[in-house]
Design an enzyme around this catalytic site. Sequence first.
Site, PDB file in Angstrom:
ATOM      1  N   GLY B 326      -4.344  15.490  -0.099  1.00  0.00           N
ATOM      2  CA  GLY B 326      -4.389  14.461  -1.154  1.00  0.00           C
ATOM      3  C   GLY B 326      -3.100  13.646  -1.159  1.00  0.00           C
ATOM      4  O   GLY B 326      -3.119  12.427  -1.358  1.00  0.00           O
ATOM      5  N   TRP B 329      -3.155  11.304   1.732  1.00  0.00           N
ATOM      6  CA  TRP B 329      -4.098  10.215   1.487  1.00  0.00           C
ATOM      7  C   TRP B 329      -3.364   9.010   0.890  1.00  0.00           C
ATOM      8  O   TRP B 329      -3.707   7.859   1.154  1.00  0.00           O
ATOM      9  CB  TRP B 329      -5.200  10.692   0.531  1.00  0.00           C
ATOM     10  CG  TRP B 329      -6.127   9.599   0.078  1.00  0.00           C
ATOM     11  CD1 TRP B 329      -7.256   9.176   0.706  1.00  0.00           C
ATOM     12  CD2 TRP B 329      -5.989   8.778  -1.092  1.00  0.00           C
ATOM     13  NE1 TRP B 329      -7.838   8.152   0.004  1.00  0.00           N
ATOM     14  CE2 TRP B 329      -7.076   7.877  -1.113  1.00  0.00           C
ATOM     15  CE3 TRP B 329      -5.061   8.707  -2.126  1.00  0.00           C
ATOM     16  CZ2 TRP B 329      -7.261   6.935  -2.113  1.00  0.00           C
ATOM     17  CZ3 TRP B 329      -5.242   7.768  -3.125  1.00  0.00           C
ATOM     18  CH2 TRP B 329      -6.330   6.901  -3.110  1.00  0.00           C
ATOM     19  N   HIS B 330      -2.305   9.311   0.091  1.00  0.00           N
ATOM     20  CA  HIS B 330      -1.607   8.219  -0.582  1.00  0.00           C
ATOM     21  C   HIS B 330      -0.826   7.338   0.385  1.00  0.00           C
ATOM     22  O   HIS B 330      -0.642   6.149   0.128  1.00  0.00           O
ATOM     23  CB  HIS B 330      -0.638   8.767  -1.643  1.00  0.00           C
ATOM     24  CG  HIS B 330      -1.335   9.207  -2.885  1.00  0.00           C
ATOM     25  ND1 HIS B 330      -1.915  10.443  -3.002  1.00  0.00           N
ATOM     26  CD2 HIS B 330      -1.572   8.574  -4.058  1.00  0.00           C
ATOM     27  CE1 HIS B 330      -2.465  10.548  -4.204  1.00  0.00           C
ATOM     28  NE2 HIS B 330      -2.284   9.425  -4.854  1.00  0.00           N
ATOM     29  N   GLY B 331      -0.319   7.919   1.440  1.00  0.00           N
ATOM     30  CA  GLY B 331       0.469   7.080   2.338  1.00  0.00           C
ATOM     31  C   GLY B 331       0.813   7.815   3.612  1.00  0.00           C
ATOM     32  O   GLY B 331       0.848   9.041   3.647  1.00  0.00           O
ATOM     33  N   PHE B 471      -1.842   2.039  -0.835  1.00  0.00           N
ATOM     34  CA  PHE B 471      -2.495   3.263  -0.387  1.00  0.00           C
ATOM     35  C   PHE B 471      -3.858   2.956   0.190  1.00  0.00           C
ATOM     36  O   PHE B 471      -4.601   3.807   0.547  1.00  0.00           O
ATOM     37  CB  PHE B 471      -2.623   4.265  -1.537  1.00  0.00           C
ATOM     38  CG  PHE B 471      -1.293   4.544  -2.209  1.00  0.00           C
ATOM     39  CD1 PHE B 471      -0.133   4.622  -1.451  1.00  0.00           C
ATOM     40  CD2 PHE B 471      -1.195   4.704  -3.565  1.00  0.00           C
ATOM     41  CE1 PHE B 471       1.087   4.861  -2.051  1.00  0.00           C
ATOM     42  CE2 PHE B 471       0.018   4.953  -4.180  1.00  0.00           C
ATOM     43  CZ  PHE B 471       1.158   5.029  -3.418  1.00  0.00           C
TER      44      PHE B 471
END
Lengths: 296, 471
Positions: B326, B329-331, B471
């Site tokens: 997770g 996933w943001h960056g 993102f």
Amino acid sequence: VLSSTSSSKSIFIKRAVGAFVAISVVYSLFIVVAQLEPGAGLNQWQENRIRIQTYLYARTPYRCVILGSSMGTRIPASALDSNDINLSLSGDNALTGAEIVKRAGHFPRCLIVELNATLNRQLNTELVAQQTEGIAHFFRKYMPMVREGYQPIVLLGSALKKKTSVGVKPDQVAANFNEHLDSRKAIETKVLPAEEWAETLAALDERLSFLQAQGVRVFLFDLPRHPDLVYSVQGQAVQATAHARFKGRFEWIESDPDLAYQTEDGQHLTTSSGLKFAHYLMQQVDQKLGEFSSRN
Amino acid sequence: MLFNSSEFLVLLGITFALYYTRALRSFQMAILLVSSLVFYGFHQPWLLTLLLFSIFVNAVASYRVYYGEPSRRLSWATLGVCVNLGLLIFFKYSGLLYRTFAQGASGPVSQFLNSIPLPIGISFFTFQGISLVVDTYRMKKSGRELFTIHRSFASHLFTIAFFKSFFPQLVSGPIVKAHEFLPQIKLKSMCDIHWGLVFRQVVVGYFLKMVVADQLQDQTFWITPSFFQNCSSLTLVTLLFGYSMQIFADFAGYSLIALGTAGLFSYRLPDNFNYPYISRSFSEFWTRWHISLSTFLKQYLYFPLGGNRHGELRTYFNLAMVMVLGGLWHGATWSYAVWGCWHGLLLVLERAFGANDSSKDESRILTFLRMVFVFSMVTVGWLLFKLPNFSDAISFVKSVFMNFSVPHQKMLIFNVMIFSIPVIGYHAWYLLKSATSVKVPSWCEAAVYGALLFFILTSTGEPGAFIYFQF
């Protein structure tokens, strides 16, 4: 049930919009009746925009306008006459300020233009367009309450600054002064290609010449900096290039022979030094304009 | 296109007018689809090719899962998920892989990997694609019809194009799952609009974004490397607190505008935020923050990994794994993985100490202290969002502990606190409403919304891009 629910929702929205209109009208009247001056920005970018808007929407033309970079912002408004304004812009330079003055359509009696190593920065077209074009500019022109200087929080912050010492920046040298100075020295040791200066200088020249043709007197000056920077490769190059380009066309204000100025980080004057330099600068300008100066 | 741009307002106005025009009623989906494509490709039209490719792949995979041979359903579903993940990995993580394993390497492949641009919204629409394929597969497997898929492939493709590109949620969510959105597709009329809700969502959303987040953004700028070294310890802590407020106002504001905009077209998107900063545990926090992502990760990753059904150790592993992924996933930088690790660790420790049950009755003081603790830990984690470079983050923490003698920047502290008040008030008001039976007269609420509109008109900051756009 459905229709009564949607009717109550519609009443809610109407009431909210009504409240919005009422608050806006009262606030607008308050600004006009109380003859409020725009407040100071909550950050350097907002300060830039407030300076620009204050200049653009002034009721009467200013006498003198100072154009420069973040270094020029250290010249405090308190040291200027009420009909003079400091339009120095942090992160930009005199060129962006000159473009604003050109676009404003009303011209001051004189321009006081800071020249230094920030002159390799390009014209900030985004800021200029944002402030002088479009529907937002139109609204700002006729509705003072939407100008940034009249934001309720800006006025509150300014009032707080006046009543307390919170906004007074103490004479403070940066904790990492040497680091700042060294990094600036490293930048200014490099010889910049002539074309990097040439473009901005030509653009500045064009604006200043235009304004001069409108009867504006143009004075050029440089702010005191740490000696290592004044005599840096770039510092010297700016002096030489600017002299070669502007000599004989615009007037120069000699540097203050009193060298006792202190900077926070090698470039930006401390509060007391900024005040001291402001007095010197405006005395010189008053003399050149042939006006009696009561400054000390 | 940004929600806070004038071109968006023009597009929204035109789309709304056409959408509810009686004569064009049967073209409602087509109108929204065209607007969505304009919205997405306005500044970079080439991005449309990727979106259209993703739409096509997901339409094919879901159609095959639904109508194909039962023995091949799993293969089609797997293929669909793999293509979605492949797109995400290729466009989002190639640079990270290059920087990690081939830094300094030269040659055309290295140069190519390092130059791949990150298409806006890819993280959101690939997850949406995964939900479509997986939901269809699960639906066929369980025999429970959550939504129907057109027999004609062309109609199905059109529906999926509409679902995936629906502009209110296209670039930054909420991540809408297929089973939440597809059943809502039908002809709409203006009577379907819940005006009161839409008005509230849009006003609060724009207020949070334009007045709170955009103003705080210019204050928290000073967390930038080298500048923060000159700030006092108290100033630094305040700035980090301000960033925590800013990131909430920015993303929650965006999500509310998305919900309100979708509501204008009579579609209901899932809530994305539910007063996250009053959470009493980290597990509660993840049921209140970016809810559409956390439910996605729960439904499509945590449960398939086994959830909490295989003993404590395996549960800890699953929690940590989900949070690390997770985070990534943001960056595409390792700092986001570390941020995920941080949250994974907090969840594991909380579970190990039995502190993850926030429904227990406790004294008010203890409840408050737990809220403050959870908020503080979450805020520390945000530092990695603001300073993705580890050395900068460490240097910031060092400065917090070293700069006690540096004079405070009182004005900066004042500004941060002033602009944080709306976020604090937003949460406090919710707590007050939940704890007491306080009822606000309708005229009073209307006055508050009138004031919010006034602040949107007079007190916006420099328009900034939404933090979650990256993102």
